[in-house]
Motif scaffolding. Structure first.
Motif, PDB file in Angstrom:
ATOM      1  N   ASP A 456       0.559 -10.829  -9.035  1.00  0.00           N
ATOM      2  CA  ASP A 456      -0.094 -10.341  -7.821  1.00  0.00           C
ATOM      3  C   ASP A 456       0.923 -10.105  -6.709  1.00  0.00           C
ATOM      4  OD1 ASP A 456       0.512 -12.969  -7.613  1.00  0.00           O
ATOM      5  OD2 ASP A 456      -1.347 -13.564  -6.615  1.00  0.00           O
ATOM      6  N   LYS A 457       2.212 -10.081  -7.093  1.00  0.00           N
ATOM      7  CA  LYS A 457       3.256  -9.827  -6.092  1.00  0.00           C
ATOM      8  C   LYS A 457       4.085  -8.600  -6.476  1.00  0.00           C
ATOM      9  CE  LYS A 457       3.130 -13.786  -3.495  1.00  0.00           C
ATOM     10  NZ  LYS A 457       1.958 -13.742  -2.638  1.00  0.00           N
ATOM     11  N   LEU A 458       3.544  -7.816  -7.411  1.00  0.00           N
ATOM     12  CA  LEU A 458       4.289  -6.628  -7.842  1.00  0.00           C
ATOM     13  C   LEU A 458       3.406  -5.398  -7.666  1.00  0.00           C
ATOM     14  CD1 LEU A 458       7.076  -5.943  -9.187  1.00  0.00           C
ATOM     15  CD2 LEU A 458       5.806  -5.715 -11.313  1.00  0.00           C
ATOM     16  N   ILE A 459       3.915  -4.451  -6.867  1.00  0.00           N
ATOM     17  CA  ILE A 459       3.138  -3.240  -6.589  1.00  0.00           C
ATOM     18  C   ILE A 459       3.736  -2.091  -7.398  1.00  0.00           C
ATOM     19  CG2 ILE A 459       2.391  -1.623  -4.794  1.00  0.00           C
ATOM     20  CD1 ILE A 459       2.835  -3.950  -2.795  1.00  0.00           C
ATOM     21  N   GLY A 618       3.626 -12.330   2.647  1.00  0.00           N
ATOM     22  CA  GLY A 618       2.705 -11.315   3.145  1.00  0.00           C
ATOM     23  C   GLY A 618       1.683 -10.986   2.077  1.00  0.00           C
ATOM     24  N   THR A 619       0.621 -10.282   2.480  1.00  0.00           N
ATOM     25  CA  THR A 619      -0.417  -9.943   1.508  1.00  0.00           C
ATOM     26  C   THR A 619      -0.293  -8.479   1.109  1.00  0.00           C
ATOM     27  OG1 THR A 619      -1.924  -9.293   3.247  1.00  0.00           O
ATOM     28  CG2 THR A 619      -2.023 -11.592   2.527  1.00  0.00           C
ATOM     29  N   TYR A 620      -0.865  -8.212  -0.041  1.00  0.00           N
ATOM     30  CA  TYR A 620      -0.845  -6.840  -0.570  1.00  0.00           C
ATOM     31  C   TYR A 620      -1.446  -5.859   0.429  1.00  0.00           C
ATOM     32  CZ  TYR A 620      -2.293  -2.947  -3.600  1.00  0.00           C
ATOM     33  OH  TYR A 620      -2.502  -1.715  -4.143  1.00  0.00           O
ATOM     34  N   SER A 621      -2.601  -6.253   0.992  1.00  0.00           N
ATOM     35  CA  SER A 621      -3.289  -5.313   1.877  1.00  0.00           C
ATOM     36  C   SER A 621      -2.485  -5.025   3.151  1.00  0.00           C
ATOM     37  CB  SER A 621      -4.677  -5.850   2.232  1.00  0.00           C
ATOM     38  OG  SER A 621      -4.581  -7.201   2.591  1.00  0.00           O
ATOM     39  N   SER A 622      -1.790  -6.043   3.659  1.00  0.00           N
ATOM     40  CA  SER A 622      -1.040  -5.788   4.884  1.00  0.00           C
ATOM     41  C   SER A 622       0.218  -4.966   4.594  1.00  0.00           C
ATOM     42  CB  SER A 622      -0.667  -7.107   5.557  1.00  0.00           C
ATOM     43  OG  SER A 622       0.244  -7.818   4.741  1.00  0.00           O
ATOM     44  N   LEU A 623       0.823  -5.226   3.419  1.00  0.00           N
ATOM     45  CA  LEU A 623       2.048  -4.497   3.075  1.00  0.00           C
ATOM     46  C   LEU A 623       1.757  -3.040   2.718  1.00  0.00           C
ATOM     47  CD1 LEU A 623       4.002  -7.137   0.985  1.00  0.00           C
ATOM     48  CD2 LEU A 623       4.727  -6.099   3.132  1.00  0.00           C
TER      49      LEU A 623
END
Lengths: 783, 225
Positions: A456-459, A618-623
């Motif tokens: 959950d930390k890889l986009i 940080g969170t996915y949505s904020s990044l």
């Protein structure tokens, strides 16, 4: 006569509303499932039928033998093969080459991305895609000409009358004009080939000279086989054509019939089910559900018929033959079935959009299609007979003597038979419920599988030409966002596959061998992005300029090379020679369904179609928003579509399987419970007197409910005993398909049984409670 | 018309044979009105059912109109029911889902009578029993006596030669019973052979011949004038 039969039937049904409604609902649900499944199967089997040469169309494909002896299917072949095929196989009446591709069209300031094909000029002669306008077959013979679909014509020009107009294709900064020489009707959804434009293949070949190389994977080959030719003979002729071109290519050609393309695939060199799998799954599930519905009908009808036993006896005395009674009862069943069918047609209409979106089924439903009518009729007749025949036989066996004497027909007669139907009805939902949970478990197992990094930390975002062109500054900008640790361009998202090459050589390699390796092209940050487990040596580093020609290999590849000390050894990949500087392990280049594969990482910008971004805080949505800002700066044309690694669709598409099993299990359980509660209400009412006597003798409501429940528990337990091994076996077979799979979870068996038992008992208890809570005096007076 | 020779009816259980009818010899000619009487369990109804071919004798021969009825197959028996015999029951046994009209019509449908003709025959029956106004009612809407009238109408609409009545008045009070019995003797005078089973001595007197059964044996057979 029939009119008289119908009249009594309708009156009987109106008088027993609960019974009729139950039967009607069960049959409607069952029929709905059956119809949807039939439409789904019909849809699959009507693919490509519109081609005039349907039976004579074949795709020429190759089976490639792998490093470990595995064989897999290769559809795109070298463009140069056409000469060999034409020269060696006169049975191939015509051959057309097809290259699918997406292009960006512009009209003024609007732009559209469309999917289409490059094809030889005989394409429209071999396949039957009708022209809307244009007309002769040479529409696609000249360079820079194009044939487009009506849909695309409307999009581009807002009219289908556009012969002679110009379509502009934008490729990066380059723009090119194509003359429209024809418009074809929209490609039907039931076509394997899907496209909105056709451009001459010569255009493609002019821009891609490599496509003609012997081992290239460029064109799909479609052949029209002349009538009455022996396919086995042709297969023998073409088998070694590629090997004859180049002996090192371990590829065998064969013909894959168009009519089987949608149904079958090749895996490990064997023909395996593709669409056929869903045909069978849909078919079986729908059949099982319809069977449950029919059994409900039989069960309720047999229970109910005790009331009608007398009627049958009287009719016999009045001169009715046995067959007349059977006939009357069947007529009645058909009336109910027909009404249910009408209702289920409405249901089907309402449900089709849902089914299409959920299962990507592409079903359409028109009553105007004679095949649909035929299917409806077949389903109705078989359902009618299946559910009506047994009660009819039972009813017609009515002995007038005992009936007329006023003897009460024992509800115990046929009770064993009825109870075995209940057992069967509950086996299906139990198996489905457990199977669904096993699929879910494996799905979660794969989602949560420890790939070495936090999923959950890889986009993941798609790479584009614009982004590629600004790689350096994009990375700098992204890395300046607080929280982002690594940005890597690559062609390999872990466990989602990558490029495969057989052009790998090493010292000591048998020159005739062509083994396959998974080749990852990436940059300096891949190891940080996915936390690569390097066991020996090091990753690429800017401090070693020679690294641009170096490789990292995994332990599996080292095993294939038979290198005990791989570091510093030289290998060559796709003609590029370099040294091995590191060894890594535990890396999944392919899906978890497969084993670890021999993998090579190199610094190369080729075909890197994905960008991986790893963040630590940080969170996915904020990044996401911050990344979007950077993205838009370098890529103004494409839309920004990031995905978290965790949310990537898996290769195995387990969502659909578990959804399907879930839906089926829900319906099956619903139907089985409806039937059971109907039966419970009947048996409770037939035991009114017994309950009344028990209560006057001091039984409490609860103890009566318990008493009634125990009877069903016995049969439910038997169905669990039958269902568990079946579910266990199915679950094992399913999990064995995955090289990496979760252990068979035992709790799902317990959960499946508990859920089913609770629901079943609840549905029974409502009826039992109604019977048990009645005033006993009332019950006894009623008798 | 009816000739029973050495008719036995028994049931075999594990260790013993229970006799219901023992060695019955009986001749009934056309046009007779016969009453079978006897205590409960004497075999009256069994005898009636054997005559009506709803039951089969365990041994013995049965001739109906000189045909060996004990040798008839299922199909022939259905023909027999359609053409020669009508039944009346104690519990009326009307079909609840059918109107008066339809109940009377049922035997004609199975007999294969044409629709036009059926209408005529049923209308005659309704006329005769003064039930025209009630033809669209369901059995549950009728009194017991009226239901039995419908039962009789249904039994005779097919013009049978033989009418079998199993305690036709058992569920009726005496006025209604009398009415039914008068109707039966009137039918008999029109030529229909009638065999009835009853407990009621008074109603037995409507017939000219009374057969008494005791424990499966004919204990007396009186013909009065």
């Amino acid at each position: 006569m029939i009119r008289n039969f119908l009249k009594t039937s309708v009156r009987f049904l109106m008088r027993n509303k609960t019974y009729s409604l139950l039967n009607f609902l069960c049959l409607s649900f069952g029929l709905t499932c059956a119809i949807i499944a039939a439409l789904y199967i019909l849809n699959i089997f009507s693919y490509d039928k519109f081609h005039k040469n349907y039976d004579r169309l074949y795709q020429v494909e190759a089976i490639v033998t792998f490093f470990n002896g595995d064989r897999f299917l290769k559809e795109p072949l070298s463009a140069s093969l056409v000469g060999d095929l034409n020269a060696n196989v006169p049975e191939l009446e015509a051959i057309t080459r097809v290259v699918p591709g997406g292009l960006n069209f512009i009209n003024g300031d609007r732009s559209f991305t469309e999917q289409g094909i490059y094809a030889d000029d005989n394409f429209l002669n071999i396949f039957s895609f009708p022209m809307a306008s244009g007309g002769n077959s040479n529409e696609i013979s000249e360079l820079n000409t194009i044939v487009i679909s009506e849909r695309m014509a409307l999009k581009l020009f807002e009219t289908t009358d556009c012969i002679g107009k110009t379509a502009v294709i934008k490729d990066n900064e380059k723009q090119e004009a194509y003359k429209i020489t024809g418009v074809i009707r929209n490609v039907p959804s039931q076509s394997l080939l899907q496209f909105d434009f056709i451009i001459p293949l010569s255009k493609f070949l002019a821009g891609n000279p490599l496509a003609n190389e012997t081992g290239a994977s460029s064109c799909h080959y479609w052949a029209l086989v002349s009538e009455n030719s022996d396919i086995t003979k042709i297969n023998n002729k073409i088998r070694d054509l590629i090997k004859n071109q180049e002996t090192t290519l371990n590829q065998e050609l064969f013909l894959f019939p168009l009519r089987e393309k949608i149904l079958y695939n090749y895996a490990g060199g064997r023909r395996v089910w593709d669409g056929m799998q869903y045909v069978v799954i849909f078919g079986c599930i729908a059949f099982a559900i319809l069977l449950i519905a029919c059994f409900n009908f039989i069960n309720l009808a047999v229970a109910m018929n005790i009331k009608r036993y007398r009627e049958a006896g009287i009719k016999k005395v009045a001169g009715a033959s046995r067959s007349a009674i059977i006939f009357q009862y069947l007529t009645e069943t058909f009336v109910i079935t027909a009404i249910s069918l009408l209702f289920s047609i409405i249901l089907v209409r309402l449900l089709i959009p849902l089914v299409n979106s959920q299962f990507n089924a592409g079903i359409s439903f028109t009553i105007a299609d004679f095949r649909v009518v035929l299917i409806l009729a077949a389903i109705m007749i078989s359902t009618g007979i299946l559910s009506g025949l047994l009660p009819a036989l039972y009813l017609s066996s009515s002995n007038p003597l005992s009936v007329l004497k006023g003897e009460i027909v024992k509800s115990h007669s046929y009770s064993f038979f009825r109870q075995s139907l209940i057992v069967f009805q509950f086996v299906i939902p139990v198996v489905l419920i457990i199977f669904m949970m096993i699929i879910k478990t494996q799905d979660n197992y794969m989602r949560d599988y420890d790939m070495g990094f936090q999923n959950d930390k890889l986009i993941v975002i798609g790479n584009t030409r614009n982004l590629e062109a600004h790689e350096g500054s994009l990375k700098t900008d992204l890395l300046s966002i607080p929280g982002i640790e690594a940005v890597s361009f690559t062609n390999c998202i872990p466990a989602r596959g990558t490029t495969v090459s057989n052009e790998v050589t090493w010292t000591g390699k048998d020159a005739s061998e062509k083994l396959h390796f998974w080749c990852i092209n990436t940059d300096y940050q891949y190891n940080t992005a996915i936390n690569l487990n390097i066991t020996d040596g090091r990753y690429f580093s800017y401090s070693f300029p020679s690294d641009s020609a170096s490789f990292l290999i995994n332990d599996i590849a080292a095993g294939v090379f038979e290198y005990d000390e791989p570091l510093g050894k030289t290998i060559s990949v796709d003609g590029k020679e370099g040294t091995i500087i590191g060894v890594f392990k535990d890396f999944h280049s392919v899906d978890l369904a497969g084993p670890f594969a021999p993998t090579i990482i190199s610094l190369s910008p080729a075909s890197r179609n994905n960008i991986l971004i790893r963040f630590s805080s940080g969170t996915y949505s904020s990044l996401k928003d911050k990344i979007r800002d950077v993205y838009i700066r370098y890529e103004p044309e494409m839309s920004f579509a990031p995905t978290l690694y965790k949310d990537l669709p898996s290769y195995s598409n387990l969502d659909m399987s578990s959804d399907l099993a879930g839906t089926a299990c829900f319906i099956a359980l619903l139907l089985a419970c409806l039937g059971l509660s109907g039966l419970a209400s009947f048996s409770a009412s037939s035991r009114t007197k017994e309950i009344g006597i028990r209560k006057t003798n001091g039984a409490t409501t609860l103890s009566v409910i318990k008493l009634l429940g125990i009877g069903y528990t016995r049969w439910l337990i038997i169905s669990f005993i039958i269902a568990l091994p079946i579910a266990f076996l199915l679950g094992r077979i399913f999990l064995m398909r995955f090289y990496f799979h979760s252990p068979l979870p035992l709790w799902v068996f317990v959960a499946g049984v508990c859920i089913t038992y609770t629901i079943a008992l609840l549905s029974v208890s409502v009826q039992s409670w109604r019977a048990a809570s009645r005033n006993p005096v009332e019950a006894l007076r009623y008798e | 018309m009816i000739s029973l020779k050495n008719i036995y009816k028994y049931y075999d259980s594990k260790f013993q044979r229970t006799f219901v009818l023992k060695d019955i010899d009986l001749e009934i000619s056309e046009g007779e009105f016969v009453t079978i009487m006897g205590p409960s369990g004497a075999g009256k109804s069994t005898l009636l059912n054997i005559i009506g071919m709803l039951d089969e004798p365990s041994e013995g021969e049965y001739y109906f109109l000189d045909q060996p009825a004990h040798k008839l197959n299922e199909k022939k028996k259905v023909e027999f029911h359609r053409n020669f015999v009508g039944f009346i029951f104690q519990a009326f046994h009307l079909i609840d889902e059918m109107t008066v009209y339809e109940n009377i019509e049922t035997p004609l449908i199975y007999k294969g009578v044409k629709s036009k003709e059926r209408q005529g025959l049923v209308a005659d029956m309704l006329d005769r029993f003064n039930m025209v106004a009630k033809k669209d009612l369901f059995p549950a809407q009728l009194s017991g006596g009226q239901q039995q009238l419908v039962g009789i109408a249904r039994a005779i609409v097919g013009k049978p030669k033989l009418l079998l009545a199993d305690e036709p008045t058992g569920n009726l009070h005496s006025d209604q019973g009398k009415q039914i019995m008068e109707l039966l003797s009137q039918l008999n005078s029109e030529g229909i052979t009638i065999i009835q089973v009853t407990h009621n001595e008074e109603f037995a007197k409507y017939s000219r011949r009374i057969i008494r059964l005791t424990d499966g044996l004919i204990s007396s057979d009186n013909i009065s004038n």
